[in-house]
Design a protein around this motif. Structure first.
Motif, PDB file in Angstrom:
ATOM      1  N   UNK A  29       5.606  -1.695  -6.320  1.00 17.06           N
ATOM      2  CA  UNK A  29       4.932  -1.222  -7.534  1.00 17.06           C
ATOM      3  C   UNK A  29       3.548  -0.649  -7.224  1.00 17.06           C
ATOM      4  N   UNK A  30       2.818  -1.331  -6.349  1.00 19.92           N
ATOM      5  CA  UNK A  30       1.484  -0.852  -5.998  1.00 19.92           C
ATOM      6  C   UNK A  30       1.570   0.495  -5.280  1.00 19.92           C
ATOM      7  N   UNK A  31       2.519   0.642  -4.378  1.00 18.86           N
ATOM      8  CA  UNK A  31       2.707   1.921  -3.675  1.00 18.86           C
ATOM      9  C   UNK A  31       3.016   3.028  -4.666  1.00 18.86           C
ATOM     10  N   UNK A  32       3.920   2.755  -5.596  1.00 17.28           N
ATOM     11  CA  UNK A  32       4.252   3.745  -6.617  1.00 17.28           C
ATOM     12  C   UNK A  32       3.034   4.110  -7.466  1.00 17.28           C
ATOM     13  N   UNK A  33       2.222   3.114  -7.780  1.00 17.74           N
ATOM     14  CA  UNK A  33       1.043   3.359  -8.613  1.00 17.74           C
ATOM     15  C   UNK A  33      -0.018   4.165  -7.861  1.00 17.74           C
ATOM     16  N   UNK A  34      -0.201   3.875  -6.592  1.00 18.21           N
ATOM     17  CA  UNK A  34      -1.133   4.673  -5.783  1.00 18.21           C
ATOM     18  C   UNK A  34      -0.660   6.122  -5.749  1.00 18.21           C
ATOM     19  N   UNK A  49      -6.508  -3.380 -13.417  1.00 16.19           N
ATOM     20  CA  UNK A  49      -5.423  -4.292 -13.785  1.00 16.19           C
ATOM     21  C   UNK A  49      -4.281  -4.230 -12.770  1.00 16.19           C
ATOM     22  N   UNK A  50      -3.931  -3.017 -12.343  1.00 12.10           N
ATOM     23  CA  UNK A  50      -2.840  -2.869 -11.374  1.00 12.10           C
ATOM     24  C   UNK A  50      -3.252  -3.355  -9.991  1.00 12.10           C
ATOM     25  N   UNK A  51      -4.498  -3.143  -9.623  1.00  9.41           N
ATOM     26  CA  UNK A  51      -4.983  -3.675  -8.346  1.00  9.41           C
ATOM     27  C   UNK A  51      -4.981  -5.194  -8.387  1.00  9.41           C
ATOM     28  N   UNK A  52      -5.446  -5.766  -9.483  1.00  8.36           N
ATOM     29  CA  UNK A  52      -5.440  -7.236  -9.616  1.00  8.36           C
ATOM     30  C   UNK A  52      -4.019  -7.788  -9.544  1.00  8.36           C
ATOM     31  N   UNK A  53      -3.056  -7.092 -10.128  1.00  5.10           N
ATOM     32  CA  UNK A  53      -1.657  -7.541 -10.079  1.00  5.10           C
ATOM     33  C   UNK A  53      -1.164  -7.584  -8.634  1.00  5.10           C
ATOM     34  N   UNK A  64      -7.702  -6.785  -0.318  1.00  5.60           N
ATOM     35  CA  UNK A  64      -8.234  -5.419  -0.407  1.00  5.60           C
ATOM     36  C   UNK A  64      -7.840  -4.633   0.845  1.00  5.60           C
ATOM     37  N   UNK A  65      -7.868  -5.310   1.993  1.00 11.18           N
ATOM     38  CA  UNK A  65      -7.453  -4.648   3.229  1.00 11.18           C
ATOM     39  C   UNK A  65      -6.004  -4.190   3.115  1.00 11.18           C
ATOM     40  N   UNK A  66      -5.132  -5.046   2.585  1.00  7.69           N
ATOM     41  CA  UNK A  66      -3.727  -4.659   2.402  1.00  7.69           C
ATOM     42  C   UNK A  66      -3.600  -3.446   1.495  1.00  7.69           C
ATOM     43  N   UNK A  67      -4.413  -3.388   0.429  1.00  5.83           N
ATOM     44  CA  UNK A  67      -4.368  -2.251  -0.486  1.00  5.83           C
ATOM     45  C   UNK A  67      -4.682  -0.960   0.266  1.00  5.83           C
ATOM     46  N   UNK A  68      -5.681  -1.014   1.119  1.00  2.00           N
ATOM     47  CA  UNK A  68      -6.034   0.178   1.903  1.00  2.00           C
ATOM     48  C   UNK A  68      -4.980   0.484   2.957  1.00  2.00           C
ATOM     49  N   UNK A  69      -4.318  -0.547   3.471  1.00  2.00           N
ATOM     50  CA  UNK A  69      -3.233  -0.330   4.426  1.00  2.00           C
ATOM     51  C   UNK A  69      -2.035   0.346   3.755  1.00  2.00           C
ATOM     52  N   UNK A  70      -1.800   0.037   2.489  1.00  2.00           N
ATOM     53  CA  UNK A  70      -0.760   0.743   1.737  1.00  2.00           C
ATOM     54  C   UNK A  70      -1.100   2.230   1.684  1.00  2.00           C
ATOM     55  N   UNK A  71      -2.364   2.542   1.428  1.00  2.00           N
ATOM     56  CA  UNK A  71      -2.798   3.946   1.400  1.00  2.00           C
ATOM     57  C   UNK A  71      -2.554   4.595   2.763  1.00  2.00           C
TER      58      UNK A  71
END
Length: 167
Positions: free
Chosen positions: A115-120, A130-134, A142-149
């Motif tokens: 879901x996060x990948x789709x949202x990015x 809200x989606x980042x918090x989810x 936060x590091x994982x979020x940037x790794x998804x990017x």
């Protein structure tokens, strides 16, 4: 239309990356042979994908990112290659089928990655708090979020190039 290079026909600057791929996989995939027409793209993709493999996302979560990009961009060779990688990692058939069919995953933690990948992708990185918090609520950082990017960027490059070269 694009040349499927051999070590002999490839631009000299592509040969080292091709040889490395052969050593790593035991063969030269047609996609790599075609990307060899651009030494810079081939080398850049191989370096970025190797770096993505070293991120703190677990291997199956990384493959979720890759499969989201590959299915979204309709890169059939990528879907097949990463289906094989998921099998090697021991992913179950239901997970693989859901990723291939772009359906929700039963594993809530992996579904959060999907879901996060789709949202990015949907927001071009403009993910609302809200989606980042989810995503973070499932134990990601936060590091994982940037790794998804990073995974999105790396595999957007390869999926588009593979489609262009008809790999």
């Amino acid at each position: 239309m694009f040349t499927e290079h051999t070590l002999e026909s490839a631009p000299p600057a592509s040969r080292r990356a091709m040889e490395s791929t052969i050593r790593h996989l035991g063969h030269l995939p047609p996609a790599v042979a075609r990307l060899a027409s651009s030494p810079h793209l081939l080398d850049g993709f191989l370096k970025l994908s190797a770096m993505f493999e070293q991120t703190t996302l677990d291997p199956v979560a990384r493959e979720v990112v890759v499969m989201v990009v590959a299915t979204r961009n309709e890169c059939h060779v990528c879907v097949e290659m990463h289906t094989g990688k998921l099998r090697t990692l021991g992913a179950d058939a239901e997970l693989i089928a859901a990723l291939r069919e772009q359906k929700p995953l039963d594993d809530v933690r992996l579904e959060a990655v999907r879901q996060f990948t789709l949202e990015v992708l949907r927001t071009a990185g403009g993910v609302v708090d809200e989606d980042l918090r989810a995503f973070l609520a499932h134990g990601y950082t936060e590091q994982n979020a940037l790794e998804v990017v990073m995974g999105i960027g790396t595999y957007t490059m390869s999926t588009l190039a593979n489609r262009l070269t008809r790999a």
